[in-house]
Design an enzyme around this catalytic site. Structure first.
Site, mmCIF file in Angstrom:
data_model
loop_
_atom_site.group_PDB
_atom_site.id
_atom_site.type_symbol
_atom_site.label_atom_id
_atom_site.label_comp_id
_atom_site.label_asym_id
_atom_site.label_seq_id
_atom_site.Cartn_x
_atom_site.Cartn_y
_atom_site.Cartn_z
ATOM 1 N N THR A 13 13.709 -24.142 -14.126
ATOM 2 C CA THR A 13 12.945 -24.156 -12.762
ATOM 3 C C THR A 13 11.984 -24.306 -12.751
ATOM 4 O O THR A 13 11.316 -24.697 -11.600
ATOM 5 C CB THR A 13 13.224 -22.781 -12.311
ATOM 6 O OG1 THR A 13 14.951 -22.499 -12.947
ATOM 7 C CG2 THR A 13 12.478 -22.140 -11.151
ATOM 8 N N SER A 60 20.645 -24.117 -18.750
ATOM 9 C CA SER A 60 22.246 -23.183 -18.961
ATOM 10 C C SER A 60 23.238 -24.772 -19.408
ATOM 11 O O SER A 60 24.780 -24.337 -20.180
ATOM 12 C CB SER A 60 22.909 -22.946 -17.546
ATOM 13 O OG SER A 60 22.438 -22.885 -16.848
HETATM 14 N N1 ASP Z 1 18.888 -22.799 -15.105
HETATM 15 C C1 ASP Z 1 17.546 -22.878 -14.945
HETATM 16 C C2 ASP Z 1 17.954 -22.239 -16.421
HETATM 17 O O1 ASP Z 1 17.619 -21.842 -17.254
HETATM 18 C C3 ASP Z 1 16.770 -21.206 -15.207
HETATM 19 C C4 ASP Z 1 15.051 -21.162 -15.187
HETATM 20 O O2 ASP Z 1 14.707 -21.477 -15.642
HETATM 21 O O3 ASP Z 1 14.257 -20.729 -15.139
HETATM 22 O O4 ASP Z 1 17.284 -23.769 -16.955
#
Ligand code: ASP
Length: 342
Positions: A13, A60
């Site tokens: 993110t 993920s």
């Molecule tokens: N889905 C994102 C990731 O883990 C969530 C984040 O970075 O907060 O890359």
């Protein structure tokens, strides 16, 4: 002299931008960061360089092969920098922090992993503060550990878990004191830090960063109604060498399920290392406090003390990839780099 820090953007993110399908990681993190820092008092920061992975990922999608890639990126440039910051998605940050803590065991430099809940590209964000504080920590303090810095907390990497999906205080280390607390002042608890090794083993000539078989370790949570067939299916794959049993409370399985217990016993006899950790967020396994747990002692399941799921999973992967099978049980119950309470 100012320290020089490498910032490695892996995705997540912190460097994402909105798209029609939700946030996606985009290249160009350095330009964005330098633009954000234009107005600040940046003379307090160490010198830094920014690199990006060729394939930025939403974490993920992280695979064990990424741990190898990250460790190679860091160890191959180890002598060029005084510390390292990994910008990483929060979803699997604790897995990467744990995996790297084993792969970079004996580190003599700070490796701080951070990210954010809101991207740096947005006006209201937690990205800039997390990154700036991580830079200040890596640039000014002796922290020979792989850590997570997030929202005022410096946590031992292999003790950390993501506990909140949306709060800025997403990370905690429920079984270990924070390494530092950052408010108006930075309170680093130096007495908790691991010892620095002047010649880390991973710098030795001929050292090879471990490669992982992604199928080597499986996770079996116990739940009311769990059938032995589920465990048998998991264990039926030839390349499974380790199983993390996520049991209740102080390490209790449903021992009245004789077929399940036999399946676990058979797995141990087939040289699968079975490690028992608790589903509880806090506290440790005391295998044998109840007769249900004592059954696991009899069949040779390794009690995993207060390992987090992330640490247990990555440690077992690491040991399978690097050690002789007969030493796995012993090493799983010893602290290699502060990951468990002996
Ligand atoms: N889905 C994102 C990731 O883990 C969530 C984040 O970075 O907060 O890359």
């Amino acid at each position: 002299m100012k320290r020089k820090i490498l910032i490695l953007y892996t995705g997540g993110t912190i460097g994402m931008q909105a798209s029609d399908n939700g946030y996606i990681p985009v290249p160009g993190f350095e330009a964005l960061l330098r633009q954000q820092l234009r107005t600040g008092a940046t003379q307090q920061l160490p010198d830094f360089e920014v690199q990006e992975l060729d394939q930025l990922i939403d974490s993920s999608n992280l695979q064990p092969a990424h741990w190898t890639e990250l460790a190679e990126r860091l160890t191959s440039q180890w002598q060029q920098y005084d510390g390292f910051i990994l910008l990483h998605g929060t979803d699997t940050m604790a897995y990467t922090a744990s995996a790297l803590s084993f792969m970079l065991r004996g580190t003599d430099k700070p490796v701080i992993i951070t990210g954010s809940q809101i991207p740096l590209s947005e006006l209201r964000n937690d990205a800039l503060d997390n990154l700036i504080t991580a830079l200040i920590l890596a640039g000014n303090y002796d922290i020979p550990e792989v850590c997570i810095y997030f929202n005022g907390r410096l946590l031992r990497g292999n003790r950390s878990s993501k506990l909140k999906s949306a709060g800025f205080d997403a990370f905690d280390s429920p079984n270990f004191t924070w390494l530092a607390q950052v408010g108006i002042h930075i309170d680093l608890h130096s007495h908790l830090l691991l010892e620095s090794h002047p010649q880390p083993g991973f710098l030795a000539a001929g050292y090879k960063v471990p490669q992982f078989n992604p199928n080597a370790v499986v996770i079996l949570p116990v739940y009311p109604g769990l059938s032995a067939r589920i465990a048998q299916d998991m264990l039926s794959h030839d390349d499974v060498s380790g199983l993390i049993l996520l049991s209740y409370g102080v390490g209790n399985p449903p021992d009245a399920n004789a077929e399940l217990m036999q399946t676990l016993e058979q797995a141990v006899q087939n040289n699968v290392t079975v490690v028992n950790i608790t589903q509880c967020l806090q506290g440790k396994v005391s295998q044998g406090a109840y007769a249900t747990g004592a059954a696991l002692n009899r069949i040779g399941v390794v009690p995993g003390s207060d390992l987090t799921l992330e640490a247990a999973f990555t440690k077992l992967h690491y040991l399978i990839a690097t050690q002789k099978p007969e030493s796995l049980s012993r090493l799983m119950s010893q602290s290699l780099c502060g990951e468990l309470t002996e």
